[in-house]
Design an enzyme around this catalytic site. Structure first.
Site, PDB file in Angstrom:
ATOM      1  N   HIS A  41      48.342  86.115 135.318  1.00 17.81           N
ATOM      2  CA  HIS A  41      49.212  85.964 133.716  1.00 17.81           C
ATOM      3  C   HIS A  41      50.347  86.040 134.540  1.00 17.81           C
ATOM      4  O   HIS A  41      50.643  86.951 134.855  1.00 17.81           O
ATOM      5  CB  HIS A  41      48.133  86.746 133.521  1.00 17.81           C
ATOM      6  CG  HIS A  41      48.505  86.694 131.466  1.00 17.81           C
ATOM      7  ND1 HIS A  41      49.366  88.072 130.679  1.00 17.81           N
ATOM      8  CD2 HIS A  41      49.259  85.865 131.163  1.00 17.81           C
ATOM      9  CE1 HIS A  41      49.767  87.776 130.214  1.00 17.81           C
ATOM     10  NE2 HIS A  41      49.484  86.302 129.327  1.00 17.81           N
ATOM     11  N   HIS A  83      58.135  84.343 128.352  1.00 20.44           N
ATOM     12  CA  HIS A  83      57.255  84.302 126.874  1.00 20.44           C
ATOM     13  C   HIS A  83      57.879  84.553 125.834  1.00 20.44           C
ATOM     14  O   HIS A  83      57.418  83.291 125.257  1.00 20.44           O
ATOM     15  CB  HIS A  83      56.152  85.458 127.496  1.00 20.44           C
ATOM     16  CG  HIS A  83      56.130  86.095 126.698  1.00 20.44           C
ATOM     17  ND1 HIS A  83      55.126  87.368 125.569  1.00 20.44           N
ATOM     18  CD2 HIS A  83      54.297  85.575 126.901  1.00 20.44           C
ATOM     19  CE1 HIS A  83      55.051  86.783 124.993  1.00 20.44           C
ATOM     20  NE2 HIS A  83      53.340  85.889 125.340  1.00 20.44           N
TER      21      HIS A  83
END
Length: 291
Positions: A41, A83
């Site tokens: 991730h 992100h």
């Protein structure tokens, strides 16, 4: 009569075998078909600053084939891997540009973002790490012989980002048959964004991030290949429901769940039959599920 019976039995056996193989998780064969893929991730983000080249390299060092990243667009149209929709949490933007609040990605040029330190927040050993462009990220993933789960982040902020992303992927050689069949998945929390990617480039495998109602799954199956929900609310029955449908490429729909970092949770979702587990600590998950 005997020969016809043998031939019929052989045909039936081959059909069953083909069906079982088509139900296997991504890229799995033999005994490995029962083990979920493990995806790092934002790279191996438990061990290196998220979405940096250093995190990609750490995943490779751990032997993890798949990495996940997030893509957004700068003021001058460059795609960068980050992100949040602002730069505060993972860079020193407040020090470098103190008068540019609220420090949104879309308000900075690629050259300005390239000046920022994206590693010191995580640890002094990563001081000087940078926010990579999508091109830089793809080069590193390619160099490491890894596979990419690419998330289009906040598409509502960046009209046309799907086309921009596909253009970069094409320019870097990621839309050939080898990559689209085995090494690339594009996902988003936006169903419209996933649908757009499928319409623009039908060969690309896609995933929807979320947990749509089972009654809505037939509609999703028309444009996506995966349903990727958070692990906390996941159940075995939901995984079974998703697997009952064939996705946009005519194969059984898959489930990649997120974000799983402890062995017990990894074993739990693996027991549900998920096809992939997204983790900040992918080595921990891999060891827990016997990958």
């Amino acid at each position: 009569m005997h020969l016809r019976a043998v031939a019929a039995s052989t045909t039936a056996l081959l059909s069953i075998t083909a069906l079982l193989l088509s139900a296997s998780p991504v890229g799995a064969t033999g005994d490995e078909r029962w083990r979920p893929e493990v995806i790092a991730h934002r790279g191996a983000s438990a061990y290196a600053p998220e979405n940096t080249l250093e995190a990609v390299d750490k995943a490779a060092e751990l032997g993890i084939d798949w990495v996940e990243n997030d893509v957004q667009r700068t003021k001058d149209g460059e795609l960068v891997v980050l992100h949040d929709d602002n730069l505060r949490r993972t860079t020193d933007v407040e020090e470098v540009f103190p008068d540019r609040a609220p420090w949104k990605v879309k308000d900075f040029t690629a050259a300005e973002i390239a000046r920022l330190d994206a590693g010191s927040w995580f640890g002094p050993e990563y001081a000087g790490a940078r926010v990579p462009t999508l091109e830089q990220y793809l080069h590193r993933v390619e160099r490491n012989h890894q596979k990419l789960l690419l998330e289009i982040k906040h598409p509502q902020l960046y009209p046309g980002i799907e086309r921009d992303t596909l253009k970069v992927l094409s320019n870097e050689g990621w839309l050939d048959r080898w990559h689209t069949r085995r090494r690339l998945i594009v996902q988003s929390f936006s169903a419209d964004s996933v649908r757009t990617v499928h319409e623009l480039k039908p060969a690309v495998k896609t995933g929807f991030l979320g947990t749509p109602p089972v009654a809505d799954l037939p509609a999703y199956a028309s444009f996506t290949d995966q349903i990727n929900p958070p692990h906390g609310s996941l159940t075995a029955s939901y995984v079974t429901a998703v697997h009952a449908f064939r996705g946009a490429h005519g194969r059984r729909m898959e489930v990649f769940t997120w974000t799983v970092d402890d062995p017990a949770a990894a074993r739990r979702v693996a027991g549900f039959g998920v096809d992939g587990i997204i983790s900040n600590a992918p080595d921990v998950v891999r060891d827990a599920v016997g990958g």
